[in-house]
Design a protein around this motif. Structure first.
Motif, mmCIF file in Angstrom:
data_model
loop_
_atom_site.group_PDB
_atom_site.id
_atom_site.type_symbol
_atom_site.label_atom_id
_atom_site.label_comp_id
_atom_site.label_asym_id
_atom_site.label_seq_id
_atom_site.Cartn_x
_atom_site.Cartn_y
_atom_site.Cartn_z
ATOM 1 N N PRO A 245 64.894 34.894 52.774
ATOM 2 C CA PRO A 245 65.128 34.742 54.220
ATOM 3 C C PRO A 245 63.842 35.024 55.002
ATOM 4 N N PRO A 246 63.631 34.357 56.127
ATOM 5 C CA PRO A 246 62.376 34.527 56.875
ATOM 6 C C PRO A 246 62.063 35.986 57.213
ATOM 7 N N GLU A 247 63.131 36.766 57.514
ATOM 8 C CA GLU A 247 62.882 38.158 57.902
ATOM 9 C C GLU A 247 62.459 39.019 56.711
ATOM 10 N N SER A 248 62.633 38.508 55.491
ATOM 11 C CA SER A 248 62.277 39.285 54.304
ATOM 12 C C SER A 248 60.947 38.840 53.684
ATOM 13 N N LEU A 249 60.286 37.876 54.319
ATOM 14 C CA LEU A 249 59.068 37.315 53.714
ATOM 15 C C LEU A 249 58.005 38.381 53.475
ATOM 16 N N GLU A 250 57.755 39.207 54.484
ATOM 17 C CA GLU A 250 56.693 40.216 54.352
ATOM 18 C C GLU A 250 57.036 41.234 53.282
ATOM 19 N N ASP A 251 58.298 41.675 53.251
ATOM 20 C CA ASP A 251 58.740 42.652 52.241
ATOM 21 C C ASP A 251 58.584 42.056 50.842
ATOM 22 N N ALA A 252 59.012 40.804 50.728
ATOM 23 C CA ALA A 252 58.945 40.158 49.414
ATOM 24 C C ALA A 252 57.496 40.027 48.960
ATOM 25 N N GLN A 253 56.636 39.666 49.897
ATOM 26 C CA GLN A 253 55.214 39.493 49.562
ATOM 27 C C GLN A 253 54.632 40.827 49.081
ATOM 28 N N ARG A 254 55.018 41.904 49.765
ATOM 29 C CA ARG A 254 54.499 43.237 49.403
ATOM 30 C C ARG A 254 55.021 43.667 48.035
ATOM 31 N N GLU A 255 56.326 43.502 47.824
ATOM 32 C CA GLU A 255 56.938 43.949 46.561
ATOM 33 C C GLU A 255 56.365 43.169 45.374
ATOM 34 N N LEU A 256 56.234 41.851 45.561
ATOM 35 C CA LEU A 256 55.722 41.017 44.450
ATOM 36 C C LEU A 256 54.270 41.364 44.135
ATOM 37 N N GLY A 257 53.517 41.771 45.166
ATOM 38 C CA GLY A 257 52.114 42.132 44.972
ATOM 39 C C GLY A 257 51.927 43.365 44.102
ATOM 40 N N THR A 258 52.995 44.157 43.929
ATOM 41 C CA THR A 258 52.882 45.375 43.119
ATOM 42 C C THR A 258 53.023 45.091 41.622
ATOM 43 N N ILE A 259 53.458 43.866 41.271
ATOM 44 C CA ILE A 259 53.653 43.537 39.852
ATOM 45 C C ILE A 259 52.284 43.289 39.213
ATOM 46 N N ALA A 260 52.047 43.898 38.084
ATOM 47 C CA ALA A 260 50.724 43.817 37.438
ATOM 48 C C ALA A 260 50.367 42.389 37.051
ATOM 49 N N ALA A 261 51.373 41.597 36.628
ATOM 50 C CA ALA A 261 51.092 40.231 36.148
ATOM 51 C C ALA A 261 50.816 39.246 37.277
ATOM 52 N N VAL A 262 51.075 39.682 38.515
ATOM 53 C CA VAL A 262 50.904 38.755 39.647
ATOM 54 C C VAL A 262 49.475 38.832 40.192
ATOM 55 N N ARG A 263 48.827 37.671 40.247
ATOM 56 C CA ARG A 263 47.449 37.643 40.754
ATOM 57 C C ARG A 263 47.447 37.684 42.287
#
Lengths: 327, 282
Positions: A245-263
């Protein structure tokens, strides 16, 4: 190679080798080579200006190549009249005469291919039935809908029982149902007539679903060719797209950035609400990496509206290859 | 099956030129293009004839001159119609996107052009059939009718293939109908305007026409035709004096048709400027 009426139909119905064409200083075609086999449907893809129309015009003997050669059913391109007897073509934009009915139109073309009037008429009626226009055989073609015009164009392309059929954007301007029906008809032509069919289209999901083989052109060059599965397998597969959802974009971006495999995680260009997730090359080989990405979002209680691994579709291959990202 | 049946030859396909000719003929006459042109032609000729008839009754023009002008008008407008139909024949198909389908068939391009040429020419006899009754009525039984109905059709029939051919050449070498029409009309005006000015000069000052003016009229097919019609209708000149004026009206169709059928027709392409296909004999 001279053509003989007794020559049996070959498996390789069209062989193109190193076709080149330039318009003044501009090279429109830089060495196109590919093979089309009988009964196979080949998707001929490329962005606008990639050289598709030039290729089709050369292969249909409308235009002569500057270099290279091709054969249709074993006949060299130096015998255009013989090749025309063996090919059927639906050009991208084709006009229909105002004062002819469907059956008259097909009879006329049947006669131009050397049939007698009665034979041409009989073949015309069979073709109208094949393309689903028998009920409108005696209506003026000028009264046909766009879909019907495409169908009679295909019927015209079949009046000489061709070995190779060229269909240039046959589904353009059709509604989704019309597109589906027409593609079904195209598949039927390849299967039942054992003809090699070249389908030029911008509808990549449809091409992926109906074609056996594919040729992708870019800037006058063939950047990929082979079976659809082979070509799709050549692309980078270390990306994915996730829609939240648009309101969750920033949260999702932050959470996914914490995954080691994600560049890195970026908003997907031209796709509002979507995130594009780039993985490390090592992580791309891990079969559980998608699970870990989704698990992270689920634990953070971010709704996942849609999820697509990128690179597994013909559209992704097309975009990668035609953007210069050839692997 | 009887022996006779065994021996009966298999039905043969019609020649391509005939197939194209019938299709084009139908397109012209059923499609309405030719009918519209013929209707306009009839109206123009009617108005023109009425004006001349009125003037004649007012003693402003002698009968012979009335007949001469109406014969010239009928012939020259008829030629213009053939030119226009010819000018639409190929470039029109390019614009309507119907030419590619035709060129993709394994047919001789020369035969395609022959079929189109004959159908473009089909308007000439129709214009002639409409024009002759006007000549008969306007001549009022005068002997001037004889040279009119002889030389009008002869000159028109000589020049109609040339003008249909000129239109077709412009059409073959143009990517748009607009260009084809402009070139054709331009050529027509180039020929008809000097011929009409010369005609006026001949009418008014007669014997004072110079050698240079005669030369121009001689090489200009419309000028020569105009002069021939003038000599035959106005001066009732014998045939021996008329042959000279038939030179360019005979040469023009010969040249135009040779270029059309020997060079331009066989090299017909989807777009102007495409290289001619090299074809090996099979």
């Amino acid at each position: 190679m001279a053509y003989s009426e007794t020559t049996p139909r070959r498996t390789e119905v069209l062989v193109a080798e190193g076709l080149q064409k330039s318009y003044g200083p501009r090279m429109a075609l830089r060495g196109l080579s590919f093979v089309l086999k009988a009964g196979r449907l080949l998707g001929f893809l490329g962005p606008n200006g990639a050289g598709k129309t030039t290729s089709i015009r050369i292969l249909t003997t409308i235009m002569e190549p500057d270099a290279g050669n091709f054969t249709v059913d074993g006949i060299s391109h130096e015998y255009p009249d013989q090749i025309r007897r063996r090919i059927g073509v639906l050009p991208e934009s084709f006009g229909l005469p105002k004062q002819m009915t469907g059956i008259e139109y097909l009879t006329y073309f049947g006669q131009l291919y050397g049939r007698t009037a009665s034979d041409a008429r009989a073949v015309g009626m069979e073709l109208l039935e094949e393309v689903g226009l028998k009920q409108r055989a005696r209506s003026l073609v000028s009264t046909y809908s766009h879909g019907m015009r495409q169908r009679i164009g295909i019927a015209r392309a079949l009046v000489n029982d061709p070995v190779v059929v060229f269909l240039d954007e046959p589904t353009i301007g059709l509604d989704p149902r019309g597109q589906q029906e027409l593609l079904g008809l195209v598949q039927q032509i390849a299967e039942e007539r054992s003809a090699g069919v070249i389908l030029c289209s911008h509808l990549l999901p449809e091409v992926e679903s109906v074609c056996d083989d594919v040729v992708i052109m870019s800037s006058g060059e063939c950047v990929a060719s082979g079976t659809v599965a082979d070509v799709i397998g050549r692309t980078e597969q270390n990306m994915m797209r996730i829609r939240v959802p648009p309101e969750s974009l920033e949260d999702a971006q932050r959470e996914l950035g914490t995954i080691a495999a994600v560049r890195q995680v970026l908003p997907a260009s031209g796709m509002p609400g979507w995130l594009r997730v780039e993985l490390d090359e090592a992580a791309a080989a891990d079969p559980f990496v998608n699970n870990r990405v989704l698990d992270t979002l689920l634990r953070a209680e971010i709704p996942v509206l849609s999820f697509e691994p990128e690179g597994g579709r013909l559209q992704d291959v097309f975009l990668q290859l035609t953007a210069g990202g050839i692997k | 099956m009887s022996l006779a049946d065994d021996r009966s030859p298999a039905p043969r396909a019609a020649p391509v030129w005939r197939i194209v000719f019938w299709r084009e003929l139908r397109d012209h006459w059923v499609g309405g293009k030719a009918l519209v042109m013929i209707l306009i032609y009839t109206l123009l000729l009617g108005i023109y004839a009425y004006l001349f008839a009125s003037n004649s009754e007012l003693q402003l023009l002698p009968l012979k001159e009335v007949v001469l002008e109406i014969v010239k008008a009928a012939v020259f407008v008829g030629l213009f119609i053939c030119l226009i139909v010819g000018a639409d024949s190929v470039s029109g198909e390019r614009e309507r996107a119907t030419l590619e389908g035709l060129l993709l068939t394994p047919t001789s391009r020369r035969q395609i052009i022959v079929g189109k040429f004959l159908s473009a020419l089909s308007l000439w006899p129709a214009t002639l059939m409409i024009a002759i009754p006007y000549w008969v009525v306007l001549s009022k039984g005068d002997p001037v009718l004889r040279p009119a109905v002889l030389w009008g059709p002869v000159m028109g029939t000589l020049l109609a293939p040339a003008f249909a051919g000129i239109g077709m050449l412009a059409s073959i070498w143009s990517n748009s109908n607009k260009a084809s029409m402009l070139v054709s009309i331009g050529l027509y005006l180039l020929m008809i305007l000097p011929s009409e000015y010369s005609g006026l000069a001949t009418t008014t000052v007669g014997a004072q026409s110079t050698g240079l003016s005669d030369l121009f009229q001689l090489v200009n097919p419309l000028g020569a035709s105009s002069r021939l019609l003038h000599e035959s209708i106005m001066a009732d000149a014998p045939s021996s004096r008329l042959w000279l004026w038939m030179t360019s009206p005979i040469l023009l169709p010969a040249i135009v048709l040779a270029v059309l059928f020997v060079y331009a027709g066989p090299s017909l392409q989807l777009e102007v400027g495409m290289r001619r296909l090299r074809v090996r004999p099979t």
